[in-house]
Scaffold this motif. Structure first.
Motif: not given
Length: 223
Positions: A76-105
């Protein structure tokens, strides 16, 4: 034990009264873990995890296999940690979809470190971008020892056409931790740039990814 601490020093109460920024890394992690092990408080467990994986960044890059043998981390704890990691990754990817990636190195580097930095084998990935250089998709295309014979320009081109991409950023990891591009990396970049150029698709950069960060081949004058 956490319950033996003064109420205003307990992580949950501290967060609710003073905000998450007031908590140390171990306290934030303890809130997620909730319980420790027999004879070991959750704060001690959290601190040991941070030391074992080299801080929050290292923990977020940990694979399921790396987490599995850790005492005190059940499924259960491993699943939660991995879920948090995936949430962070997706949140960062959302930022890149909102503006040019060259503005967000920095955001690009953070996404790639979470995606590739921890891998024990080489992985080749491509960020497909629209004509305003916003992220369309990030795909892992090849795995194994990467060179001109194992990364196929035709496959990269087909995926770029599928996404109607106007430009791409190439990326692959160095499990060894070496930050500098190799001669093979430079040759591969030239081959892909030539192939994609025939389709009017620009190669903006090729990033070498390690746990410690990313190296831009464009900044080295190799793209």
């Amino acid at each position: 034990m956490v319950r033996d601490l003064p109420r205003d020093a307990r992580p949950r109460e501290k967060l609710l009264t003073r905000g998450p920024q007031a908590l140390a890394d171990a306290e934030l992690l303890a809130l997620l873990l909730r319980t420790g092990t027999a004879g070991q408080s959750v704060l001690v467990l959290a601190q040991q995890l941070l030391e074992r994986f080299g801080g929050l960044s290292g923990l977020l890059q940990a694979t399921p296999a790396a987490l599995a043998p850790v005492k005190g981390l059940g499924p259960a704890k491993r699943a939660e940690l991995l879920a948090v990691t995936e949430m962070v990754r997706r949140a960062l990817a959302e930022r890149l979809r909102e503006r040019p990636v060259l503005d967000s190195p920095a955001a690009v580097a953070d996404v790639l470190r979470l995606q590739l930095g921890h891998r024990a084998h080489e992985v080749f990935a491509v960020l497909f971008l629209d004509n305003q250089h916003r992220l369309i998709a990030l795909e892992e295309l090849f795995r194994g020892t990467l060179d001109q014979t194992s990364v196929y320009p035709r496959e990269v081109a087909l995926r770029a056409l599928h996404h109607n991409a106007a430009a791409v950023i190439l990326a692959h990891n160095h499990p060894s931790g070496a930050r500098e591009p190799s001669a093979a990396d430079a040759a591969l970049t030239r081959a892909l740039k030539d192939a994609l150029g025939l389709l009017d698709i620009r190669v903006l950069d090729h990033l070498i990814v390690t746990r410690a960060g990313c190296t831009s081949m464009a900044q080295r004058g190799l793209v």
